[in-house]
Design a protein around this motif. Structure first.
Motif, PDB file in Angstrom:
ATOM      1  N   THR A  74      -3.949  54.719   2.306  1.00 41.11           N
ATOM      2  CA  THR A  74      -4.814  54.065   3.574  1.00 41.11           C
ATOM      3  C   THR A  74      -5.001  52.494   3.195  1.00 41.11           C
ATOM      4  OG1 THR A  74      -6.066  55.883   4.088  1.00 41.11           O
ATOM      5  CG2 THR A  74      -6.940  54.225   4.820  1.00 41.11           C
ATOM      6  N   VAL A  75      -5.204  52.238   1.988  1.00 42.77           N
ATOM      7  CA  VAL A  75      -5.666  50.901   1.491  1.00 42.77           C
ATOM      8  C   VAL A  75      -4.292  50.030   1.555  1.00 42.77           C
ATOM      9  CG1 VAL A  75      -6.214  49.222  -0.686  1.00 42.77           C
ATOM     10  CG2 VAL A  75      -7.538  51.125   0.029  1.00 42.77           C
ATOM     11  N   ILE A  76      -3.331  50.400   1.048  1.00 38.80           N
ATOM     12  CA  ILE A  76      -1.726  49.939   1.277  1.00 38.80           C
ATOM     13  C   ILE A  76      -1.431  49.442   2.737  1.00 38.80           C
ATOM     14  CG2 ILE A  76       0.681  50.043   0.626  1.00 38.80           C
ATOM     15  CD1 ILE A  76      -0.303  51.697  -1.664  1.00 38.80           C
ATOM     16  N   GLY A  85      -1.188  45.551   7.145  1.00 41.62           N
ATOM     17  CA  GLY A  85      -1.493  45.515   8.565  1.00 41.62           C
ATOM     18  C   GLY A  85      -2.124  44.243   8.435  1.00 41.62           C
ATOM     19  N   ILE A  86      -2.985  43.790   7.539  1.00 45.41           N
ATOM     20  CA  ILE A  86      -3.805  42.433   7.389  1.00 45.41           C
ATOM     21  C   ILE A  86      -2.542  41.203   7.141  1.00 45.41           C
ATOM     22  CG2 ILE A  86      -5.381  41.132   6.145  1.00 45.41           C
ATOM     23  CD1 ILE A  86      -6.897  43.857   5.352  1.00 45.41           C
ATOM     24  N   ALA A  87      -1.516  41.780   6.333  1.00 40.41           N
ATOM     25  CA  ALA A  87      -0.652  40.550   6.023  1.00 40.41           C
ATOM     26  C   ALA A  87       0.152  40.331   7.304  1.00 40.41           C
ATOM     27  CB  ALA A  87       0.234  40.999   5.058  1.00 40.41           C
ATOM     28  N   PHE A  88       0.393  41.440   8.199  1.00 38.94           N
ATOM     29  CA  PHE A  88       1.268  40.859   9.529  1.00 38.94           C
ATOM     30  C   PHE A  88       0.235  40.289  10.276  1.00 38.94           C
ATOM     31  CE2 PHE A  88       4.250  44.690   8.164  1.00 38.94           C
ATOM     32  CZ  PHE A  88       5.316  43.981   8.665  1.00 38.94           C
ATOM     33  N   ILE A  89      -0.992  40.735  10.345  1.00 42.86           N
ATOM     34  CA  ILE A  89      -1.998  39.754  11.210  1.00 42.86           C
ATOM     35  C   ILE A  89      -1.881  38.364  11.062  1.00 42.86           C
ATOM     36  CG2 ILE A  89      -4.176  39.680  11.942  1.00 42.86           C
ATOM     37  CD1 ILE A  89      -4.778  42.670  11.937  1.00 42.86           C
TER      38      ILE A  89
END
Length: 206
Positions: free
Chosen positions: A193-195, A200-204
């Motif tokens: 879940t963390v990964i 997802g944060i990196a894509f944002i």
């Protein structure tokens, strides 16, 4: 072929006839009984040693499972510290919605806590069957002394005691294995879940 079978059956009848006609004298009977007793002692002695070795392996297995659960608790601690250390960093990123971040952290925390509880349960000293104490064994021997006249009979008692303890520990260790597996699954779900959240944060941010 038939003649051969007849010849063999004839030999067997002859042997039986010889034994019947020549019964063992007292000395031979005593010698025969001694040999049988030595054989019984030898067999039960080996059974007892096998049981002791098997029980020792089960105890080592128990200790190994407890050590593994300790490692799981350590991994949980390190991972939790890492998450809550990096949390303020992600909070300072304006692109990331605070509620989504909080939701992800909450999910991860639930899985981690469940993993921790299961890992701690593995270390729990569950109740298991124990051997008779010396007083109980003495009473048993004293009350049934006719059943404890040879070493083989004492070894049978050893075998019965070890069997019950081994079976009890075997069941408990199997339970520990299931708890460790469940703990590891929950831990890896938390890590996954963390990964995925970081990806997802990196894509944002891109």
């Amino acid at each position: 072929m038939k003649q051969r079978k007849k010849h063999q059956s004839c030999k067997l009848r002859c042997k039986k006839k010889v034994i019947c006609e020549n019964p063992l004298n007292d000395e031979e009977q005593t010698s025969y009984l001694d040999e049988q007793q030595k054989l019984a002692d030898f067999m039960m002695g080996n059974v007892k040693e096998f049981g002791k070795y098997s029980f020792e392996l089960e105890e080592k297995r128990e200790q190994s499972l407890i050590n593994q659960s300790t490692q799981m608790v350590t991994a949980f601690s390190v991972f939790s510290i890492a998450i809550y250390t990096l949390l303020p960093v992600f909070q300072n990123i304006p692109i990331i919605p605070f509620f989504k971040l909080l939701f992800c952290v909450g999910i991860v925390t639930i899985f981690l806590l469940a993993s921790l509880v299961l890992a701690v349960l593995v270390q729990w000293r569950f109740k298991y069957y124990t051997m008779k104490n010396i007083e109980e064994f003495y009473k048993s021997v004293n009350e049934e002394h006719e059943n404890y006249t040879t070493q083989a009979q004492f070894d049978i008692q050893w075998k019965d005691q070890l069997k019950d303890i081994h079976l009890s520990k075997f069941k408990l260790n199997n339970r520990r294995v299931k708890l460790i597996k469940a703990s590891m699954v929950l831990f890896f779900i938390a890590v996954g879940t963390v990964i995925l959240s970081v990806i997802g944060i990196a894509f944002i941010m891109i």
